[in-house]
Design a protein around this motif. Structure first.
Motif, PDB file in Angstrom:
ATOM      1  N   PRO A  20       0.856  -1.179   0.000  1.00  0.00           N
ATOM      2  CA  PRO A  20       0.000   0.000   0.000  1.00  0.00           C
ATOM      3  C   PRO A  20       0.899   1.238   0.000  1.00  0.00           C
ATOM      4  O   PRO A  20       1.939   1.231   0.665  1.00  0.00           O
ATOM      5  CB  PRO A  20      -0.757  -0.124   1.325  1.00  0.00           C
ATOM      6  CG  PRO A  20       0.158  -0.897   2.206  1.00  0.00           C
ATOM      7  CD  PRO A  20       0.932  -1.819   1.315  1.00  0.00           C
ATOM      8  N   LYS A  21       0.547   2.253  -0.767  1.00  0.00           N
ATOM      9  CA  LYS A  21       1.398   3.441  -0.795  1.00  0.00           C
ATOM     10  C   LYS A  21       1.461   4.045   0.611  1.00  0.00           C
ATOM     11  O   LYS A  21       2.519   4.462   1.055  1.00  0.00           O
ATOM     12  CB  LYS A  21       0.866   4.461  -1.797  1.00  0.00           C
ATOM     13  CG  LYS A  21       1.838   5.575  -2.051  1.00  0.00           C
ATOM     14  CD  LYS A  21       1.562   6.302  -3.329  1.00  0.00           C
ATOM     15  CE  LYS A  21       2.693   7.301  -3.583  1.00  0.00           C
ATOM     16  NZ  LYS A  21       2.519   8.054  -4.788  1.00  0.00           N
ATOM     17  N   GLU A  22       0.328   4.069   1.283  1.00  0.00           N
ATOM     18  CA  GLU A  22       0.304   4.531   2.681  1.00  0.00           C
ATOM     19  C   GLU A  22       0.038   3.332   3.592  1.00  0.00           C
ATOM     20  O   GLU A  22       0.882   2.914   4.339  1.00  0.00           O
ATOM     21  CB  GLU A  22      -0.777   5.598   2.873  1.00  0.00           C
ATOM     22  CG  GLU A  22      -0.539   6.886   2.088  1.00  0.00           C
ATOM     23  CD  GLU A  22       0.624   7.697   2.650  1.00  0.00           C
ATOM     24  OE1 GLU A  22       0.819   7.645   3.868  1.00  0.00           O
ATOM     25  OE2 GLU A  22       1.320   8.358   1.867  1.00  0.00           O
ATOM     26  N   LYS A  23      -1.183   2.819   3.519  1.00  0.00           N
ATOM     27  CA  LYS A  23      -1.556   1.669   4.364  1.00  0.00           C
ATOM     28  C   LYS A  23      -2.836   1.044   3.807  1.00  0.00           C
ATOM     29  O   LYS A  23      -3.623   1.701   3.118  1.00  0.00           O
ATOM     30  CB  LYS A  23      -1.769   2.120   5.809  1.00  0.00           C
ATOM     31  CG  LYS A  23      -2.796   3.226   5.955  1.00  0.00           C
ATOM     32  CD  LYS A  23      -2.958   3.654   7.400  1.00  0.00           C
ATOM     33  CE  LYS A  23      -3.955   4.810   7.488  1.00  0.00           C
ATOM     34  NZ  LYS A  23      -4.272   5.197   8.847  1.00  0.00           N
ATOM     35  N   TRP A  24      -3.025  -0.223   4.137  1.00  0.00           N
ATOM     36  CA  TRP A  24      -4.283  -0.884   3.819  1.00  0.00           C
ATOM     37  C   TRP A  24      -5.351  -0.354   4.779  1.00  0.00           C
ATOM     38  O   TRP A  24      -5.026   0.042   5.917  1.00  0.00           O
ATOM     39  CB  TRP A  24      -4.191  -2.397   4.008  1.00  0.00           C
ATOM     40  CG  TRP A  24      -3.140  -3.098   3.202  1.00  0.00           C
ATOM     41  CD1 TRP A  24      -2.051  -3.752   3.692  1.00  0.00           C
ATOM     42  CD2 TRP A  24      -3.075  -3.238   1.784  1.00  0.00           C
ATOM     43  NE1 TRP A  24      -1.301  -4.293   2.663  1.00  0.00           N
ATOM     44  CE2 TRP A  24      -1.912  -3.987   1.478  1.00  0.00           C
ATOM     45  CE3 TRP A  24      -3.879  -2.799   0.729  1.00  0.00           C
ATOM     46  CZ2 TRP A  24      -1.532  -4.298   0.179  1.00  0.00           C
ATOM     47  CZ3 TRP A  24      -3.494  -3.122  -0.572  1.00  0.00           C
ATOM     48  CH2 TRP A  24      -2.343  -3.858  -0.838  1.00  0.00           C
ATOM     49  N   GLN A  25      -6.556  -0.380   4.340  1.00  0.00           N
ATOM     50  CA  GLN A  25      -7.649  -0.041   5.258  1.00  0.00           C
ATOM     51  C   GLN A  25      -7.730  -1.159   6.303  1.00  0.00           C
ATOM     52  O   GLN A  25      -7.666  -2.340   5.959  1.00  0.00           O
ATOM     53  CB  GLN A  25      -8.956   0.053   4.460  1.00  0.00           C
ATOM     54  CG  GLN A  25     -10.063   0.727   5.217  1.00  0.00           C
ATOM     55  CD  GLN A  25     -11.253   0.985   4.304  1.00  0.00           C
ATOM     56  OE1 GLN A  25     -11.128   1.622   3.265  1.00  0.00           O
ATOM     57  NE2 GLN A  25     -12.413   0.477   4.687  1.00  0.00           N
TER      58      GLN A  25
END
Lengths: 150, 434
Positions: A108-113
């Motif tokens: 994930p570029k930031e984070k997974w939900q």
């Protein structure tokens, strides 16, 4: 004299055989390897792209940080541009090769939900030697930041 | 006739003798040839052995080369370099105002490399670059095409130059050109003059940085310069005739003074300490289970609260002492990991055991290696998490909850993401090592 010629010809032929054997296309080597290692080999099986492993392990009891990347190992080399997938819930992702050309790392570029994310590797994923995925692969990852602490 | 006949008989005899000699010679030749053949049978095995050796060598070469195609592919080298950390976490000044940090860790690495190679302080070169092109340094990240291609020309600064002097901040007019003036174009990250340095590829970022670092070195900038040296070198670089360096049109501030200030603040010892230990010069009061310190390891030897050992990662945690002054909240700095600057993003605050205690949590990424981390700072004051957009190692991540909490330490847990899941790291192996 004839004996000499025969010996030289035999050596040349042997040399030719060696060159031919070791100049075989690398993908054919992979296919041969696959054919040998397959428990129940069939003629068509070797022409499909397959996943050999997906990490981290999935399971009801397995929970990971939402920044966890997913490591997919194929039986053939796959480049990020030929790796076709979808993630649900959708987040912005990054794809790159791992330590080997057979490994794709999906992050994930930031984070997974937080919760369960379903990643489907689509059938139009193709290896560098033009082999398509045998069938879509569904992988689920459960993520959450740790609870608790004082 | 008789004479002729006699001569004919002699000829016949001579011919017979010749024939006998020829036969003898032929026999000798055939014997020699036979010997030669038997000699050749001796070296045939030698030839065979040599060929076999050649084949073996050939096979070894093939298996090690690309022909077989089973070898590991060479990876593309990562950008940046070790040691970019210091300037990557520094904040720079321009026009009297503090601007942001260098956004690209790769660019920070290039600046660092160029400066170190030339023997000048990276912070001075970074500050010069920040003055020449602040927009590029603060907004272009590692994924920018300009960074990935190492090519940036940017907007040109144009002025008209004659006899080495700027006569106008515009392109030269036709009359000026007729009188010997030239339009000088300043391009790239370092705004290098096309008139004075026509051979430098100003759009190649690393080449321009190398050139600028050498230029600063030429202007007698040492690796540990004095204030006078920094200001003099920058004045010479910028073409200022005197100090303060505010004489250029478009430079109404003291360029040289700001570079000196940036160099000073980048040198601040607290930043260096903060990068290695969340509390600069802090003391580990309790180590992890497997790395106990002073007879204490979380959930292990000497740990006073085994009842707390119920959540992920606590066995790997460490406590770092703050000062005992109840009236101050010691800042807790976000650390470097393995000497690398980490880009930290505030994740959330969760409740601690007793209000106003809280836990500040961050996720981090090492932009040089792509490694991902998770850090939680416990016993901190509620609301002290850093929600900034560009938080990096060395920035304040929380404040110890001292007043009313009586903790006087921060409990740190650090995890790294690996293929199989979360790898909790032994705190004392990574932080506050002495």
């Amino acid at each position: 004299m004839k004996k000499k010629i025969l010996i030289v010809l035999a050596i040349l032929f042997f040399l030719f055989l060696i060159i031919v054997v070791f100049r075989i296309n690398p993908t054919e080597n992979y296919q041969n390897k696959d054919r040998v290692s397959s428990a129940t080999p069939t003629q068509t099986e070797v022409f499909f792209l397959k996943t050999e492993s997906i990490l981290p392990a999935q399971g009801e009891d397995s929970q990971y940080l939402p920044i966890q990347f997913v490591t997919i190992t194929f039986n053939f080399p796959v480049t990020p541009d030929k790796f076709s997938y979808k993630a649900d819930p959708l987040v912005e992702t990054e794809v790159k090769n791992g330590d080997s050309p057979n490994i794709i790392i999906l992050s994930p570029k930031e984070k997974w939900q937080e919760g369960i994310t379903t990643i489907t590797i689509l059938q139009n994923t193709m290896s560098t030697n033009g082999v398509y995925l045998e069938k879509p692969i569904i992988y689920k990852i459960k993520t959450a930041f740790p609870k608790g602490g004082v | 006739m008789a004479e002729e006949r006699r001569r004919g008989a002699v000829d016949k005899i001579n011919s017979a003798v010749d024939s006998a000699r020829k036969i003898k010679t032929a026999y000798k030749l055939s014997r020699t040839a036979g010997a030669a053949v038997s000699t050749s049978e001796v070296w045939i095995p030698i030839v065979i052995v040599a060929v076999v050796i050649l084949i073996i060598v050939f096979i070894i070469l093939l298996s090690g080369g690309s022909g077989v195609g089973l070898g590991k592919e060479e990876s593309t080298p990562e950008g940046g370099s070790p040691g970019s950390g210091n300037i990557f976490s520094c904040r720079f000044t321009r026009s009297g105002q503090q601007v942001n940090t260098i956004k690209s860790s790769i660019l920070a690495g290039w600046i660092n490399d160029a400066a170190i190679s030339a023997g000048v302080p990276p912070a001075v070169l970074a500050s010069v670059a920040m003055h020449e092109n602040p927009g590029f340094l603060t907004t272009y990240d590692n994924n920018s095409p300009e960074i990935t291609s190492n090519h940036f020309c940017g907007a040109e600064g144009i002025n008209c130059t004659q006899n080495g002097q700027n006569i106008a901040t515009r392109a030269c007019t036709a009359d000026e050109i007729r009188n010997g003036a030239e339009t000088d174009r300043h391009r790239g990250l370092l705004q290098i003059s096309s008139v004075f340095y026509p051979t430098v590829d100003a759009c190649n970022i690393t080449e321009s940085l190398t050139w600028a670092a050498i230029k600063l070195k030429d202007y007698i900038l040492t690796s540990t310069p004095t204030e006078a040296q920094v200001k003099a070198a920058v004045a010479a670089y910028g073409g200022f005739s005197r100090q303060p360096c505010n004489t250029h049109a478009g430079y109404p501030y003291d360029y040289c003074g700001e570079v000196w200030q940036d160099y000073q603040s980048c040198q601040a010892p607290i930043a260096a300490d903060a990068s290695s230990c969340p509390i600069p010069n802090g003391t580990i009061t309790c180590g992890s289970k497997n790395r106990p310190v002073n007879g204490c390891g979380h959930c292990g030897v000497g740990y006073p609260r085994p009842d707390l050992c119920t959540y992920d990662g606590i066995s790997y945690a460490m406590d770092i002492g703050g000062d005992n002054n109840e009236s101050t909240f010691d800042p807790v700095y976000l650390p470097k990991i393995n000497g690398h600057v980490i880009k930290w993003t505030f994740e959330d605050q969760v409740n601690g055991s007793t209000p106003p205690q809280a836990i500040q949590r961050y996720r981090g990424v090492d932009e040089l290696t792509d490694e991902r981390y998770f850090i939680s700072l416990h016993h901190t004051q509620s609301g002290t998490g850093n929600r900034g957009a560009n938080v990096v190692s060395g920035d304040i991540g929380a404040r110890i909850c001292a007043n009313g909490c009586n903790e006087n330490h921060v409990h740190v847990q650090l995890g790294r993401v690996i293929a199989s899941g979360t790898d909790w790291l032994e705190g004392p192996d990574y932080l506050c090592k002495r």
